[in-house]
Write a protein that holds these residues in place. Sequence first.
Motif, PDB file in Angstrom:
ATOM      1  N   ALA A  68      53.724  26.199 110.688  1.00 50.77           N
ATOM      2  CA  ALA A  68      54.821  25.319 111.104  1.00 50.77           C
ATOM      3  C   ALA A  68      54.546  24.763 112.497  1.00 50.77           C
ATOM      4  O   ALA A  68      54.296  25.519 113.434  1.00 50.77           O
ATOM      5  CB  ALA A  68      56.143  26.080 111.081  1.00 50.77           C
ATOM      6  N   ASN A  69      54.594  23.460 112.617  1.00 52.36           N
ATOM      7  CA  ASN A  69      54.328  22.805 113.896  1.00 52.36           C
ATOM      8  C   ASN A  69      55.310  23.227 114.976  1.00 52.36           C
ATOM      9  O   ASN A  69      54.936  23.372 116.144  1.00 52.36           O
ATOM     10  CB  ASN A  69      54.402  21.281 113.705  1.00 52.36           C
ATOM     11  N   ALA A  70      56.567  23.433 114.615  1.00 49.46           N
ATOM     12  CA  ALA A  70      57.606  23.732 115.605  1.00 49.46           C
ATOM     13  C   ALA A  70      58.578  24.763 115.045  1.00 49.46           C
ATOM     14  O   ALA A  70      59.782  24.521 114.952  1.00 49.46           O
ATOM     15  CB  ALA A  70      58.337  22.457 116.006  1.00 49.46           C
ATOM     16  N   ALA A  71      58.064  25.931 114.677  1.00 52.38           N
ATOM     17  CA  ALA A  71      58.885  26.965 114.062  1.00 52.38           C
ATOM     18  C   ALA A  71      60.007  27.418 114.996  1.00 52.38           C
ATOM     19  O   ALA A  71      59.753  27.747 116.157  1.00 52.38           O
ATOM     20  CB  ALA A  71      58.025  28.170 113.689  1.00 52.38           C
ATOM     21  N   LEU A  72      61.225  27.438 114.481  1.00 48.61           N
ATOM     22  CA  LEU A  72      62.321  27.998 115.265  1.00 48.61           C
ATOM     23  C   LEU A  72      62.202  29.516 115.311  1.00 48.61           C
ATOM     24  O   LEU A  72      62.445  30.135 116.351  1.00 48.61           O
ATOM     25  CB  LEU A  72      63.667  27.576 114.666  1.00 48.61           C
ATOM     26  N   TYR A  73      61.828  30.109 114.194  1.00 44.68           N
ATOM     27  CA  TYR A  73      61.636  31.560 114.105  1.00 44.68           C
ATOM     28  C   TYR A  73      60.274  31.867 113.492  1.00 44.68           C
ATOM     29  O   TYR A  73      59.761  31.109 112.667  1.00 44.68           O
ATOM     30  CB  TYR A  73      62.717  32.202 113.223  1.00 44.68           C
ATOM     31  N   ASP A  74      59.717  32.987 113.898  1.00 43.43           N
ATOM     32  CA  ASP A  74      58.512  33.514 113.282  1.00 43.43           C
ATOM     33  C   ASP A  74      58.604  35.034 113.322  1.00 43.43           C
ATOM     34  O   ASP A  74      58.447  35.639 114.386  1.00 43.43           O
ATOM     35  CB  ASP A  74      57.260  33.040 114.018  1.00 43.43           C
ATOM     36  N   PRO A  75      58.870  35.679 112.192  1.00 40.91           N
ATOM     37  CA  PRO A  75      59.039  37.138 112.185  1.00 40.91           C
ATOM     38  C   PRO A  75      57.746  37.896 112.455  1.00 40.91           C
ATOM     39  O   PRO A  75      57.772  39.099 112.720  1.00 40.91           O
ATOM     40  CB  PRO A  75      59.564  37.422 110.772  1.00 40.91           C
ATOM     41  N   ASN A  76      56.615  37.207 112.406  1.00 40.11           N
ATOM     42  CA  ASN A  76      55.323  37.886 112.545  1.00 40.11           C
ATOM     43  C   ASN A  76      54.649  37.694 113.904  1.00 40.11           C
ATOM     44  O   ASN A  76      53.594  38.280 114.155  1.00 40.11           O
ATOM     45  CB  ASN A  76      54.375  37.386 111.447  1.00 40.11           C
ATOM     46  N   SER A  77      55.240  36.859 114.772  1.00 38.80           N
ATOM     47  CA  SER A  77      54.618  36.624 116.071  1.00 38.80           C
ATOM     48  C   SER A  77      55.660  36.105 117.054  1.00 38.80           C
ATOM     49  O   SER A  77      56.822  35.868 116.702  1.00 38.80           O
ATOM     50  CB  SER A  77      53.471  35.613 115.946  1.00 38.80           C
ATOM     51  N   ASN A  78      55.232  35.891 118.295  1.00 40.51           N
ATOM     52  CA  ASN A  78      56.091  35.303 119.318  1.00 40.51           C
ATOM     53  C   ASN A  78      55.880  33.799 119.451  1.00 40.51           C
ATOM     54  O   ASN A  78      56.334  33.194 120.423  1.00 40.51           O
ATOM     55  CB  ASN A  78      55.815  35.963 120.671  1.00 40.51           C
ATOM     56  N   ILE A  79      55.206  33.208 118.490  1.00 42.98           N
ATOM     57  CA  ILE A  79      54.951  31.767 118.540  1.00 42.98           C
ATOM     58  C   ILE A  79      56.100  31.056 117.836  1.00 42.98           C
ATOM     59  O   ILE A  79      56.018  30.670 116.665  1.00 42.98           O
ATOM     60  CB  ILE A  79      53.598  31.417 117.889  1.00 42.98           C
ATOM     61  N   SER A  80      57.203  30.911 118.553  1.00 37.47           N
ATOM     62  CA  SER A  80      58.387  30.268 117.994  1.00 37.47           C
ATOM     63  C   SER A  80      59.284  29.777 119.115  1.00 37.47           C
ATOM     64  O   SER A  80      59.234  30.278 120.245  1.00 37.47           O
ATOM     65  CB  SER A  80      59.174  31.242 117.109  1.00 37.47           C
ATOM     66  N   THR A  81      60.127  28.824 118.809  1.00 37.23           N
ATOM     67  CA  THR A  81      61.069  28.290 119.788  1.00 37.23           C
ATOM     68  C   THR A  81      62.085  29.342 120.190  1.00 37.23           C
ATOM     69  O   THR A  81      62.471  29.431 121.364  1.00 37.23           O
ATOM     70  CB  THR A  81      61.767  27.053 119.211  1.00 37.23           C
ATOM     71  N   HIS A  82      62.518  30.128 119.240  1.00 34.54           N
ATOM     72  CA  HIS A  82      63.463  31.214 119.529  1.00 34.54           C
ATOM     73  C   HIS A  82      62.903  32.149 120.594  1.00 34.54           C
ATOM     74  O   HIS A  82      63.579  32.494 121.573  1.00 34.54           O
ATOM     75  CB  HIS A  82      63.757  31.983 118.242  1.00 34.54           C
ATOM     76  N   TYR A  83      61.669  32.556 120.428  1.00 35.79           N
ATOM     77  CA  TYR A  83      61.052  33.430 121.427  1.00 35.79           C
ATOM     78  C   TYR A  83      60.857  32.692 122.745  1.00 35.79           C
ATOM     79  O   TYR A  83      61.135  33.235 123.829  1.00 35.79           O
ATOM     80  CB  TYR A  83      59.708  33.951 120.934  1.00 35.79           C
TER      81      TYR A  83
END
Length: 388
Positions: free
Chosen positions: A242-257
Amino acid sequence: MAAQNLIRFVVIIILRVFVKSSESISSDNLSPASPRRFPPYQGVRGAYWPSFTDFPAASIDTKYFTHIYYAFLLPDPQSYKINITELDQTKIPEFINGLRYKYPPVKTLFSIGGGGYDPNVFAAMAKTRRTRKVFISSTIQVARHYGFDGIDLDWEFPANKKDMANLALLYGEWYEALVLDAKIHRKPRLLLTSAVYYASLMVRLGDEPRLYPGEAIRKYLDWVSPMCYDYHGSSWENFTGANAALYDPNSNISTHYGIGSWIKSGVPPEKLVMGLPLYGRTWQLKDPNVHGIGAPAVGIGPGDDGTMDYNRIMEFNKKNDATILYDAVSVSYYSYAGDSWISYDDVGSIKKKLQFASSLALRGYFFWALGQDEDWTISRQGLKYFHK
């Protein structure tokens, strides 16, 4: 007062949640709520106008925006003064004049740097007080000469802890110079903003971990703009994402984080303007029959070097009868046709991301970039959440 107290209460709760977690930020801690009442400061609905494209500034519909950035001006690598090229001499008046009489009015800023500019030039400029002063004075002269309302720094990216320390000094000296300039000329102070990495702590492969100067940002900038996109791409990964993931349960690569890390670093929500993309990332699938997020890929897909503007994605999907799916985990869309695969945001995912920003009482959001939308389909979504 009731709205202000509610905002303070929400911010306190958020900060308490982040303090509990020393290693990571749980996806349950920043769940989007229903849209909030608007805070007592002006919200930001921003967008960057790339001067190197053929989208006319006069075509910008300002009812969807509050702030428009001219992208980009660059400092001279030797003198560190802002270099106004022949193209800029044509494009800046086009930009200013194209927006000057628009209604509703918008604020204009010019952005310095960008992803293609050598970060070592910024590092060298920021090393000494003398070179910082030359750079700062030049930016103010340009802003006043052309009639901009503010200045934006897009240094991608400070490479180490020393760069970050010098960035803090730059912010402070810049702000002081802007205050003095406003007093001398009896004009409103120029805005000072900065586009930054999606998270406050930069941890990139092979690089030294370094933390942005949160205290300096809080004290000296009007707002900071985390670029919450380019999380995955076919230029550097052999699987879809995902280019701009709001959430990613498997990493810290997300907008939420990322947004959570900024708040945890001490930057208040009212100084955060969340970046949103008007483009997607494309891959060539290894096996057309394996086409979910995380599917093996063998190279870049359609578009320009693995990217595709939103308006072109809509054309591609229609022309190729693409399968379109919404991924609720990352809050993003993807489409595929044959071995072509595209990750992007559409109305549904943009709405959820704007709800997320509003629920945290962020200052607002910005889009990269004008000219990539389709009939303002994405741009108009923010009107519900961030008002002038």
